[in-house]
Design a protein around this motif. Structure first.
Motif, PDB file in Angstrom:
ATOM      1  N   GLY A 120       2.851  16.371  15.280  1.00 41.60           N
ATOM      2  CA  GLY A 120       2.825  14.924  15.165  1.00 41.60           C
ATOM      3  C   GLY A 120       1.974  14.439  14.018  1.00 41.60           C
ATOM      4  N   LYS A 121       1.810  15.285  13.019  1.00 43.44           N
ATOM      5  CA  LYS A 121       1.030  14.923  11.845  1.00 43.44           C
ATOM      6  C   LYS A 121       1.977  14.463  10.738  1.00 43.44           C
ATOM      7  N   GLY A 122       1.429  13.778   9.788  1.00 44.87           N
ATOM      8  CA  GLY A 122       2.246  13.330   8.663  1.00 44.87           C
ATOM      9  C   GLY A 122       1.373  12.880   7.523  1.00 44.87           C
ATOM     10  N   LEU A 123       2.002  12.658   6.383  1.00 46.75           N
ATOM     11  CA  LEU A 123       1.277  12.184   5.213  1.00 46.75           C
ATOM     12  C   LEU A 123       0.944  10.705   5.385  1.00 46.75           C
ATOM     13  N   THR A 124      -0.116  10.278   4.724  1.00 47.71           N
ATOM     14  CA  THR A 124      -0.393   8.843   4.674  1.00 47.71           C
ATOM     15  C   THR A 124       0.719   8.187   3.884  1.00 47.71           C
ATOM     16  N   LEU A 125       0.829   6.870   3.984  1.00 43.15           N
ATOM     17  CA  LEU A 125       1.863   6.160   3.245  1.00 43.15           C
ATOM     18  C   LEU A 125       1.724   6.411   1.747  1.00 43.15           C
ATOM     19  N   ALA A 126       0.476   6.400   1.266  1.00 41.51           N
ATOM     20  CA  ALA A 126       0.237   6.641  -0.160  1.00 41.51           C
ATOM     21  C   ALA A 126       0.630   8.064  -0.534  1.00 41.51           C
ATOM     22  N   GLY A 127       0.262   9.025   0.311  1.00 39.30           N
ATOM     23  CA  GLY A 127       0.605  10.416   0.048  1.00 39.30           C
ATOM     24  C   GLY A 127       2.101  10.640   0.043  1.00 39.30           C
ATOM     25  N   LYS A 128       2.788   9.976   0.969  1.00 37.85           N
ATOM     26  CA  LYS A 128       4.247  10.102   1.053  1.00 37.85           C
ATOM     27  C   LYS A 128       4.907   9.562  -0.216  1.00 37.85           C
ATOM     28  N   GLU A 130       3.571   9.301  -3.186  1.00 36.98           N
ATOM     29  CA  GLU A 130       3.250  10.195  -4.307  1.00 36.98           C
ATOM     30  C   GLU A 130       4.107  11.453  -4.273  1.00 36.98           C
ATOM     31  N   PHE A 131       4.286  12.025  -3.073  1.00 40.33           N
ATOM     32  CA  PHE A 131       5.070  13.256  -2.985  1.00 40.33           C
ATOM     33  C   PHE A 131       6.542  13.000  -3.281  1.00 40.33           C
ATOM     34  N   GLU A 132       7.035  11.820  -2.939  1.00 40.06           N
ATOM     35  CA  GLU A 132       8.420  11.485  -3.260  1.00 40.06           C
ATOM     36  C   GLU A 132       8.639  11.468  -4.773  1.00 40.06           C
ATOM     37  N   VAL A 133       7.667  10.909  -5.508  1.00 42.40           N
ATOM     38  CA  VAL A 133       7.769  10.879  -6.971  1.00 42.40           C
ATOM     39  C   VAL A 133       7.668  12.299  -7.529  1.00 42.40           C
ATOM     40  N   LEU A 134       6.710  13.082  -6.996  1.00 46.40           N
ATOM     41  CA  LEU A 134       6.550  14.467  -7.440  1.00 46.40           C
ATOM     42  C   LEU A 134       7.805  15.280  -7.140  1.00 46.40           C
ATOM     43  N   SER A 135       8.418  15.033  -5.995  1.00 49.72           N
ATOM     44  CA  SER A 135       9.647  15.743  -5.615  1.00 49.72           C
ATOM     45  C   SER A 135      10.760  15.494  -6.618  1.00 49.72           C
ATOM     46  N   LYS A 136      10.897  14.247  -7.052  1.00 48.96           N
ATOM     47  CA  LYS A 136      11.934  13.916  -8.045  1.00 48.96           C
ATOM     48  C   LYS A 136      11.702  14.665  -9.343  1.00 48.96           C
ATOM     49  N   LEU A 182      -9.162  12.417   1.871  1.00 51.07           N
ATOM     50  CA  LEU A 182      -9.805  13.265   2.878  1.00 51.07           C
ATOM     51  C   LEU A 182     -11.277  12.886   3.040  1.00 51.07           C
ATOM     52  N   LYS A 183     -11.961  12.685   1.913  1.00 46.49           N
ATOM     53  CA  LYS A 183     -13.383  12.336   1.944  1.00 46.49           C
ATOM     54  C   LYS A 183     -13.612  10.982   2.618  1.00 46.49           C
ATOM     55  N   ASN A 184     -12.643  10.088   2.410  1.00 42.99           N
ATOM     56  CA  ASN A 184     -12.778   8.737   2.973  1.00 42.99           C
ATOM     57  C   ASN A 184     -12.260   8.636   4.406  1.00 42.99           C
ATOM     58  N   GLY A 185     -11.795   9.742   4.955  1.00 48.67           N
ATOM     59  CA  GLY A 185     -11.302   9.741   6.323  1.00 48.67           C
ATOM     60  C   GLY A 185      -9.960   9.061   6.506  1.00 48.67           C
ATOM     61  N   GLU A 186      -9.216   8.873   5.404  1.00 54.51           N
ATOM     62  CA  GLU A 186      -7.905   8.223   5.489  1.00 54.51           C
ATOM     63  C   GLU A 186      -6.818   9.199   5.927  1.00 54.51           C
ATOM     64  N   CYS A 187      -7.129  10.489   5.880  1.00 54.75           N
ATOM     65  CA  CYS A 187      -6.146  11.521   6.213  1.00 54.75           C
ATOM     66  C   CYS A 187      -6.843  12.573   7.069  1.00 54.75           C
ATOM     67  N   SER A 188      -6.160  13.077   8.094  1.00 48.37           N
ATOM     68  CA  SER A 188      -6.758  14.102   8.938  1.00 48.37           C
ATOM     69  C   SER A 188      -6.931  15.395   8.151  1.00 48.37           C
ATOM     70  N   TYR A 189      -7.955  16.160   8.532  1.00 44.29           N
ATOM     71  CA  TYR A 189      -8.227  17.413   7.829  1.00 44.29           C
ATOM     72  C   TYR A 189      -7.041  18.371   7.958  1.00 44.29           C
ATOM     73  N   GLU A 190      -6.427  18.423   9.159  1.00 40.93           N
ATOM     74  CA  GLU A 190      -5.326  19.360   9.412  1.00 40.93           C
ATOM     75  C   GLU A 190      -4.123  19.048   8.529  1.00 40.93           C
ATOM     76  N   SER A 255       4.214   7.908 -15.003  1.00 39.71           N
ATOM     77  CA  SER A 255       3.876   6.478 -15.021  1.00 39.71           C
ATOM     78  C   SER A 255       4.024   5.851 -13.627  1.00 39.71           C
ATOM     79  N   LEU A 256       4.922   6.402 -12.797  1.00 38.96           N
ATOM     80  CA  LEU A 256       5.110   5.879 -11.451  1.00 38.96           C
ATOM     81  C   LEU A 256       3.886   6.137 -10.580  1.00 38.96           C
ATOM     82  N   LEU A 257       3.193   7.234 -10.847  1.00 41.82           N
ATOM     83  CA  LEU A 257       1.959   7.524 -10.101  1.00 41.82           C
ATOM     84  C   LEU A 257       0.820   6.634 -10.573  1.00 41.82           C
ATOM     85  N   VAL A 258       0.741   6.434 -11.854  1.00 40.47           N
ATOM     86  CA  VAL A 258      -0.334   5.622 -12.421  1.00 40.47           C
ATOM     87  C   VAL A 258      -0.244   4.186 -11.938  1.00 40.47           C
ATOM     88  N   SER A 259       1.004   3.723 -11.712  1.00 40.79           N
ATOM     89  CA  SER A 259       1.211   2.338 -11.291  1.00 40.79           C
ATOM     90  C   SER A 259       0.925   2.131  -9.810  1.00 40.79           C
TER      91      SER A 259
END
Length: 260
Positions: A120-128, A130-136, A182-190, A255-259
């Motif tokens: 039941g874990k998942g990426l944060t909205l921001a992480g998701k 970013e990974f979508e852009v990286l995936s492309k 991770l440092k800011n506690g926005e994402c679980s360590y696992e 540029s999509l990540l920078v924005s």
């Protein structure tokens, strides 16, 4: 489809024909590998669980094709080959090995997706995002390497390394941002630990795509440089259109990540 019937034993008496058949099978291998990368990225991005089964099937097909191709080329190598033919056989074996390693990393990405889903874990909205852009960008790199190999397309082979650079830079930026979350506690360590592993898999896949692209580009140059020396020249910007393509991909993907 893991059919390798084109590798006919009757062709072994004609090394040129046997090598041509091997190149045809290599195209099939690269295409299956490209599809495997696509499925793995889609699965981690929240795609249907059935993608996991497809990745298993693709991995099995890739292993079978590579095994048959390698055994066939070892028989081809027993013939009296010209230096150019020996070089081609070595290149085909190298690209086939790259495909096997890419598929292994696809399995790891699939496993990460399954693990996240089960827990039941998942990426944060921001992480998701970013990974979508990286995936492309990563799938674009795999497709560029595949097209260059399939069509012996000089234009595509010249674009592979600049895009590899951009994918590497994107991965480094995403890793840095993820550490901050991770440092800011926005994402679980696992979940964070699993995602960091996936970024490493992305880097490994990109590197194998780079190896395929450099091998192709060197083939088109038709010179005696080693892959390592030719890669160094590319990295120094000594090759035609490198910066042009690099800027193009920076604008398209980074540029999509920078924005964000």
């Amino acid at each position: 489809d893991s059919d390798t019937s084109e590798l006919a034993p009757g062709l072994l008496s004609n090394p040129s024909a046997a090598i041509m058949a091997s190149e045809f099978i290599l195209k099939k291998l690269i295409n299956v590998t490209s599809d495997c990368v696509k499925c793995a990225l889609e699965r981690l991005n929240g795609g249907d669980s059935k993608l996991g089964e497809r990745i298993n099937e693709q991995n099995t097909a890739i292993a079978k094709i590579e095994d048959n191709l390698r055994l066939y080329l070892l028989k081809v190598a027993e013939s009296n080959l010209s230096p150019e033919q020996e070089k081609t056989v070595t290149e085909i074996l190298g690209r086939a090995d790259d495909c096997v390693h890419i598929a292994e990393h696809c399995l790891k990405i699939r496993d990460t997706a399954e693990d996240m889903s089960a827990k039941g874990k998942g990426l944060t909205l921001a992480g998701k995002r970013e990974f979508e852009v990286l995936s492309k960008a990563l799938f674009g790199l795999m497709e560029t390497a595949a097209e260059g190999s399939n069509e012996k397309n000089k234009r595509c082979s010249a674009k592979t390394e600049p895009l590899y650079f951009v994918v590497t830079e994107m991965t480094e930026l995403i890793r840095s941002r993820h550490m901050d979350r991770l440092k800011n506690g926005e994402c679980s360590y696992e979940a964070g630990s699993l995602f960091m592993g996936t970024l490493l898999d992305v880097e490994r896949i990109a590197k194998h795509c780079s190896t395929i692209g450099v091998s192709l580009a060197l083939q088109f140059k038709n010179n005696s440089l080693s892959e390592q020396e030719f890669a160094r020249r590319i990295h120094r910007g000594d090759t035609e259109h490198f910066m042009e393509h690099y800027i193009e991909y920076k604008d398209e993907f980074f540029s999509l990540l920078v924005s964000e």
